[in-house]
Design a protein around this motif. Structure first.
Motif, PDB file in Angstrom:
ATOM      1  N   THR A 337       0.836  -1.197   0.000  1.00  0.00           N
ATOM      2  CA  THR A 337       0.000   0.000   0.000  1.00  0.00           C
ATOM      3  C   THR A 337       0.872   1.249   0.000  1.00  0.00           C
ATOM      4  N   LEU A 338       0.589   2.169  -0.896  1.00  0.00           N
ATOM      5  CA  LEU A 338       1.265   3.473  -0.884  1.00  0.00           C
ATOM      6  C   LEU A 338       0.665   4.305   0.236  1.00  0.00           C
ATOM      7  N   ASP A 339       1.504   4.754   1.155  1.00  0.00           N
ATOM      8  CA  ASP A 339       1.031   5.506   2.312  1.00  0.00           C
ATOM      9  C   ASP A 339       2.011   6.639   2.587  1.00  0.00           C
ATOM     10  N   ILE A 340       1.628   7.866   2.216  1.00  0.00           N
ATOM     11  CA  ILE A 340       2.535   9.010   2.358  1.00  0.00           C
ATOM     12  C   ILE A 340       2.800   9.364   3.814  1.00  0.00           C
ATOM     13  N   HIS A 341       2.057   8.760   4.745  1.00  0.00           N
ATOM     14  CA  HIS A 341       2.286   8.998   6.176  1.00  0.00           C
ATOM     15  C   HIS A 341       3.248   7.975   6.779  1.00  0.00           C
ATOM     16  N   ARG A 342       3.654   6.989   5.998  1.00  0.00           N
ATOM     17  CA  ARG A 342       4.531   5.929   6.493  1.00  0.00           C
ATOM     18  C   ARG A 342       5.916   6.494   6.836  1.00  0.00           C
ATOM     19  N   LYS A 343       6.528   5.940   7.860  1.00  0.00           N
ATOM     20  CA  LYS A 343       7.922   6.238   8.161  1.00  0.00           C
ATOM     21  C   LYS A 343       8.765   5.236   7.375  1.00  0.00           C
ATOM     22  N   ALA A 344       9.122   5.606   6.162  1.00  0.00           N
ATOM     23  CA  ALA A 344       9.754   4.661   5.236  1.00  0.00           C
ATOM     24  C   ALA A 344      11.275   4.685   5.284  1.00  0.00           C
ATOM     25  N   ARG A 345      11.848   5.492   6.184  1.00  0.00           N
ATOM     26  CA  ARG A 345      13.307   5.509   6.312  1.00  0.00           C
ATOM     27  C   ARG A 345      13.803   4.092   6.594  1.00  0.00           C
ATOM     28  N   GLY A 346      14.948   3.766   6.046  1.00  0.00           N
ATOM     29  CA  GLY A 346      15.454   2.410   6.170  1.00  0.00           C
ATOM     30  C   GLY A 346      15.177   1.581   4.929  1.00  0.00           C
ATOM     31  N   HIS A 347      14.424   2.157   3.978  1.00  0.00           N
ATOM     32  CA  HIS A 347      14.200   1.441   2.718  1.00  0.00           C
ATOM     33  C   HIS A 347      15.528   1.271   1.986  1.00  0.00           C
ATOM     34  N   LEU A 348      15.543   0.376   1.019  1.00  0.00           N
ATOM     35  CA  LEU A 348      16.774   0.025   0.322  1.00  0.00           C
ATOM     36  C   LEU A 348      16.799   0.518  -1.124  1.00  0.00           C
ATOM     37  N   ALA A 349      15.960   1.487  -1.460  1.00  0.00           N
ATOM     38  CA  ALA A 349      15.897   1.968  -2.840  1.00  0.00           C
ATOM     39  C   ALA A 349      17.224   2.562  -3.304  1.00  0.00           C
ATOM     40  N   PHE A 350      18.019   3.087  -2.363  1.00  0.00           N
ATOM     41  CA  PHE A 350      19.329   3.627  -2.712  1.00  0.00           C
ATOM     42  C   PHE A 350      20.441   2.621  -2.442  1.00  0.00           C
TER      43      PHE A 350
END
Length: 413
Positions: A337-350
């Motif tokens: 789910t796309l959620d602009i309120h999510r704390k997504a730090r820690g993702h691996l996109a970079f």
């Protein structure tokens, strides 16, 4: 799919399932099922090589932090994980390209990356923020003068990061057709190897001439700064320039276009961002996680290694799916789910580890500036065609959309 309790696992046959059958923003269903059953899975490549596919967040993070999983293509054969028409099976390691530090290990990687670290510090990127906002604003002015429908990729998502990286590197923007066309051709999956190498050759010939001029008469740009290092050869300078130019415009261009597409498909979140721009930094992190336009990476085991309860034998090719890892429910709640309120730090996109994206702060600034401008200037922005008709870049090494036709009924300042 393999059973996690199996003592003699059956590898995934015929390579990696790549079809985006779950929607334009989601991993293939087979990859999602595989991650749930066996996050580190044996696989057989189309050329018969036995290797591994890593899809779980923890395993991907561990692998990318361990330099015994080498990035060097000259010590491992690039076994393509899907059938590519016209591409021959690779039977020999690729030679190491001077300056292409993304395909190097320490200490060679460390030596080159250290020369560039100062150019991409958080502090320096923040100093550029106002200028990046200005570049995005000028391109939005151009967009507003057009009669819709227009292709957002051509008129906005591609020009903004191209203008920014050209200024930073000292590449003449007037030469953009050369590097944009050849970059796109180089990133195609389903082309003959000689066509791909012709595009690479055209790019490196152009960049070799450019860095040679900068060595003779350096200016105030990143390539000139590199050229001042006498210990770097022209070949190394060319490799660095190739990587910085390619990554500097292709990745962000695709994130801007695909991110806009995703938000337009979630109009309630688009409206929230318009009403509260303070949500934008978190929304950008979430879009990075949710979309992960750079998905597939390769590593090569330099010795027998343990990963996710599996033994990876020396010489094995390991395929990493960053998108699958960023959608791992063991790490992120309700990850699809796309959620602009999510704390997504820690993702691996970079990425993660020593190869974590050098330009990640620049990409964040460009995404924030681009999306903020679109939200403010085009409050009625919407797709001009049904979502199912948007042409996806499933044939490219960097995912996104080929075109994004959009329309609007009003603009604002």
């Amino acid at each position: 799919m393999s059973d996690t309790s199996s003592t003699d696992p059956v590898p995934i046959p015929h390579g990696l399932p790549m079809e985006r059958d779950a929607g334009p923003f989601d991993p293939p269903r087979a990859i999602t099922r595989l991650r749930g059953a066996r996050p580190v899975s044996p696989m057989i490549f189309p050329d018969g090589h036995e290797g591994w596919l890593v899809t779980g967040y923890d395993a991907v993070r561990q692998l990318m932090a361990d330099t015994r999983f080498s990035s060097r293509q000259d010590i491992g054969v690039l076994h393509v994980p899907y059938e590519v028409p016209g591409m021959p099976a690779m039977t020999e390691p690729s030679p190491q390209v001077p300056g292409l530090f993304i395909a190097m290990d320490p200490p060679d990687h460390t030596r080159l990356r250290r020369m560039l670290t100062g150019a991409f510090t958080v502090k320096r990127m923040r100093m550029l923020e106002e200028h990046i906002v200005d570049i995005a604003g000028r391109q939005l002015d151009e967009l507003a003068r057009l009669t819709p429908p227009v292709d957002l990729v051509k008129e906005f998502a591609l020009p903004v990061p191209s203008l920014v990286i050209c200024e930073l590197l000292g590449v003449p923007y007037a030469d953009r057709e050369n590097f944009q066309v050849n970059s796109a051709r180089f990133l195609l999956k389903d082309v003959q190897l000689d066509e791909k190498m012709a595009a690479y050759g055209a790019l490196t010939t152009y960049l070799s001439e450019l860095v040679t001029r900068k060595r003779a008469a350096p200016g105030e740009d990143i390539l000139s700064d590199l050229a001042r290092h006498d210990e770097l050869t022209i070949e190394e300078l060319t490799g660095c320039a190739f990587l910085l130019l390619l990554a500097g415009h292709e990745t962000t261009a695709n994130m801007l276009a695909l991110g806009t597409f995703a938000l337009l498909e979630h109009p309630e979140q688009w409206a929230e961002l318009r009403a509260d721009p303070e949500l934008l930094p978190g929304a950008v992190e979430e879009l990075m996680r949710y979309l992960s336009v750079v998905d597939i990476l390769y590593r090569y085991a330099t010795e027998d290694l343990e990963l996710g309860g599996e033994t990876i034998r020396e010489g094995s090719t390991v395929v990493v799916s960053l998108l699958a890892a960023n959608r791992d429910p063991q790490r992120f709640d309700d990850p699809d789910t796309l959620d602009i309120h999510r704390k997504a730090r820690g993702h691996l996109a970079f990425g993660h580890g020593c190869h974590q994206c050098l330009g990640q702060q620049l990409a964040r600034l460009e995404m924030r500036a681009g999306l903020a401008g679109l939200l403010r200037r085009f409050p009625t922005l919407e797709l001009a065609i049904p979502a199912g008709e948007v042409k996806l870049r499933t044939n490219m090494q960097i995912y996104g959309v080929h075109e994004l036709p959009v329309t609007w009924t009003e603009t604002a300042r």
